[in-house]
Each structure stands twice: as structure tokens, then as C-alpha cells.
Design a protein around this motif. Structure first.
Motif, PDB file in Angstrom:
ATOM      1  N   ARG A  83       0.921  -1.138   0.029  1.00 46.90           N
ATOM      2  CA  ARG A  83      -0.078  -0.155   0.095  1.00 46.90           C
ATOM      3  C   ARG A  83       0.752   1.379  -0.069  1.00 46.90           C
ATOM      4  N   VAL A  84       1.864   1.181   0.830  1.00 41.39           N
ATOM      5  CA  VAL A  84       2.819   2.389   0.526  1.00 41.39           C
ATOM      6  C   VAL A  84       3.312   2.673  -0.721  1.00 41.39           C
ATOM      7  N   ASP A  85       3.544   1.563  -1.369  1.00 38.83           N
ATOM      8  CA  ASP A  85       4.161   1.653  -2.634  1.00 38.83           C
ATOM      9  C   ASP A  85       3.266   2.220  -3.901  1.00 38.83           C
ATOM     10  N   GLN A  86       1.660   2.215  -3.420  1.00 40.41           N
ATOM     11  CA  GLN A  86       0.931   2.806  -4.125  1.00 40.41           C
ATOM     12  C   GLN A  86       0.543   4.321  -3.820  1.00 40.41           C
ATOM     13  N   VAL A  87       1.295   4.895  -2.941  1.00 38.29           N
ATOM     14  CA  VAL A  87       1.134   6.434  -2.609  1.00 38.29           C
ATOM     15  C   VAL A  87       1.565   7.152  -3.793  1.00 38.29           C
ATOM     16  N   SER A  88       0.853   7.916  -4.306  1.00 37.56           N
ATOM     17  CA  SER A  88       1.560   8.596  -5.464  1.00 37.56           C
ATOM     18  C   SER A  88       2.172  10.093  -4.876  1.00 37.56           C
ATOM     19  N   PRO A  89       2.775  10.699  -5.329  1.00 38.56           N
ATOM     20  CA  PRO A  89       3.580  11.782  -4.856  1.00 38.56           C
ATOM     21  C   PRO A  89       2.544  12.905  -4.199  1.00 38.56           C
ATOM     22  N   LEU A 126      -2.117  -4.433   9.689  1.00 41.59           N
ATOM     23  CA  LEU A 126      -3.264  -4.424   8.919  1.00 41.59           C
ATOM     24  C   LEU A 126      -4.605  -3.346   9.083  1.00 41.59           C
ATOM     25  N   VAL A 127      -4.494  -2.684  10.164  1.00 43.44           N
ATOM     26  CA  VAL A 127      -5.537  -1.521  10.348  1.00 43.44           C
ATOM     27  C   VAL A 127      -4.818  -0.441   9.660  1.00 43.44           C
ATOM     28  N   HIS A 128      -3.462  -0.281  10.121  1.00 45.48           N
ATOM     29  CA  HIS A 128      -3.295   0.866   9.365  1.00 45.48           C
ATOM     30  C   HIS A 128      -2.836   0.857   7.920  1.00 45.48           C
ATOM     31  N   GLY A 129      -2.575  -0.353   7.475  1.00 48.94           N
ATOM     32  CA  GLY A 129      -2.697  -0.676   6.038  1.00 48.94           C
ATOM     33  C   GLY A 129      -4.006  -0.175   5.492  1.00 48.94           C
ATOM     34  N   TRP A 130      -5.148  -0.746   5.903  1.00 49.90           N
ATOM     35  CA  TRP A 130      -6.071  -0.256   5.499  1.00 49.90           C
ATOM     36  C   TRP A 130      -6.484   1.064   5.372  1.00 49.90           C
ATOM     37  N   ALA A 145      -6.897   3.019  -2.812  1.00 48.67           N
ATOM     38  CA  ALA A 145      -6.618   1.841  -3.141  1.00 48.67           C
ATOM     39  C   ALA A 145      -7.452   0.656  -2.713  1.00 48.67           C
ATOM     40  N   ASP A 146      -7.054  -0.688  -3.092  1.00 46.37           N
ATOM     41  CA  ASP A 146      -7.982  -1.716  -2.676  1.00 46.37           C
ATOM     42  C   ASP A 146      -8.032  -1.799  -1.215  1.00 46.37           C
ATOM     43  N   PRO A 147      -8.972  -1.724  -0.576  1.00 49.99           N
ATOM     44  CA  PRO A 147      -8.873  -1.820   0.754  1.00 49.99           C
ATOM     45  C   PRO A 147      -9.088  -3.256   1.541  1.00 49.99           C
ATOM     46  N   ARG A 148      -9.101  -4.257   0.609  1.00 52.46           N
ATOM     47  CA  ARG A 148      -9.457  -5.534   1.196  1.00 52.46           C
ATOM     48  C   ARG A 148      -8.134  -6.167   1.856  1.00 52.46           C
TER      49      ARG A 148
END
Length: 193
Positions: A17-23, A122-126, A134-137
Motif C-alpha cells: 500500500r505504501v508503494d501505491q502512494v502517489s507523490p 493490518l489496520v493502518h494498511g487499511w 487503493a483496494d482496501p481488502r
């Protein structure tokens, strides 16, 4: 599911999920009202950094303030990936799970500490996923492992004000939504809420 496997999956999911954060998303709001995306990720990276010496038997005093402040630097995704990799190595080192960890709450079995870290990721990833669209599953087996553990701890977390209370979901909601609600999250949260 084995605790270490659930923990590994939670680390991988968080880093993904961190990798999906855009600038342009680092300052976006999250379900944690006091933290934007960068502050929330910095918090989890701090947990990963702390876990390495704590799982090795160090005390909080021995670690000191080395993990205070901004840990993300100019390449937050790489930093988060490196911190997670080091945390995984520390957690899976032979015998680590049977140790005692010196936390601010006192002497704690390493297995209990790893359960806490599983929940954290898990929770902070969500939180990150919904903040950035992003997909929150979450991994359903890791959610199940975390939910079983948290069901016996939720009252302690509420007494210590570590989770918000009063969040309810329908009885027929899925296990992920029940876990999120137990941690004080609205499973339908969206930016702007």
C-alpha cells in the motif's frame, strides 16, 4: 494460520500500500484524524524500526530516541520496505517468538507483541488504502488471526483509549468490517468524511 505467517502477510500488505502512494497523496487525510498519509506511514515505520531492537531483548531506555521524528526521508516507500524487511528478519529469527520483550507496558511475551504488530500493520494498511483510493481488502486469513486475538484484548484497548468506541457494523458484516469497527474505524470511511 501461524502467527509469523500472518505477521509476514501484514507487513507485505502494508508495504504494497505504501508503494501505491502517489507523490501528491502524502499530505492526504486518513481515518486517523491526527495523521495524514505521511505521518501514519512514519508511525508504522517507527514501529518496525523499534521492533528490531525490542525483539532482540533491548529495553526502551537502551533504544532511546533514535527513532524519534521523521524516519521516512526523501524516499518513503523504500524506507518503509527496508524497515519491514528488517522487522520480518527480527521476528522470524529462531527463538524470537519465545522471548520476552521489554515494552512501556512492562514485560510482554514476544508472541503478544507480534500480535500487536500484526494488528498495527493490518489496520493502518487499511487506513492508507482508503486514504489513497487503493483496494482496501485485507488478507482474510490474517484478519481472522488478528480478530481472534483482538476479541480477547478489545476491552483493554478501550480502557486505555487506544481505540475509539461506539463504531457499529451490521451483524452480517464481514470479518474485516467487524475488525475495523472494533478498532474504531468506519469501514465505509472515505476522504472528506
Amino acid at each position: 494460520m501461524d502467527l509469523l505467517e500472518a505477521y509476514r502477510r501484514s507487513l507485505a500488505e502494508f508495504v504494497d500500500r505504501v508503494d501505491q502512494v502517489s507523490p501528491g497523496q502524502w499530505a492526504d487525510p486518513t481515518p486517523c484524524p491526527d495523521w495524514d498519509v505521511r505521518a501514519l506511514i512514519n508511525h508504522v515505520v517507527g514501529e518496525d524500526r523499534w521492533s528490531v531492537p525490542l525483539l532482540a531483548g533491548r529495553t526502551i531506555d537502551e533504544v532511546g530516541g533514535r527513532f524519534d521524528g521523521d524516519l521516512l526521508g526523501t524516499d518513503p516507500a523504500t524506507t518503509a520496505r527496508e524497515a519491514a524487511a528488517q522487522a520480518e528478519i527480527a521476528a522470524t529469527h529462531p527463538g524470537t517468538i519465545d522471548r520476552t520483550v521489554h515494552l512501556s507496558a512492562g514485560e510482554t511475551p514476544a508472541a503478544e507483541y507480534l500480535q500487536q504488530l500484526l494488528a498495527e500493520h493490518l489496520v493502518h494498511g487499511w487506513d492508507v488504502a482508503v486514504a489513497i483510493g487503493a483496494d482496501p481488502r485485507m488478507d482474510p486469513e490474517a484478519v481472522r488471526a488478528c480478530a481472534r486475538w483482538f476479541a480477547t484484548r478489545v476491552d483493554d484497548y478501550r480502557v486505555d483509549n487506544l481505540v475509539r468506541t461506539g463504531m457499529r457494523v451490521p451483524d452480517d458484516a464481514d470479518e474485516q468490517d467487524h475488525l475495523l469497527a472494533a478498532f474504531g474505524r468506519d469501514p465505509d470511511w472515505a476522504p472528506g468524511d
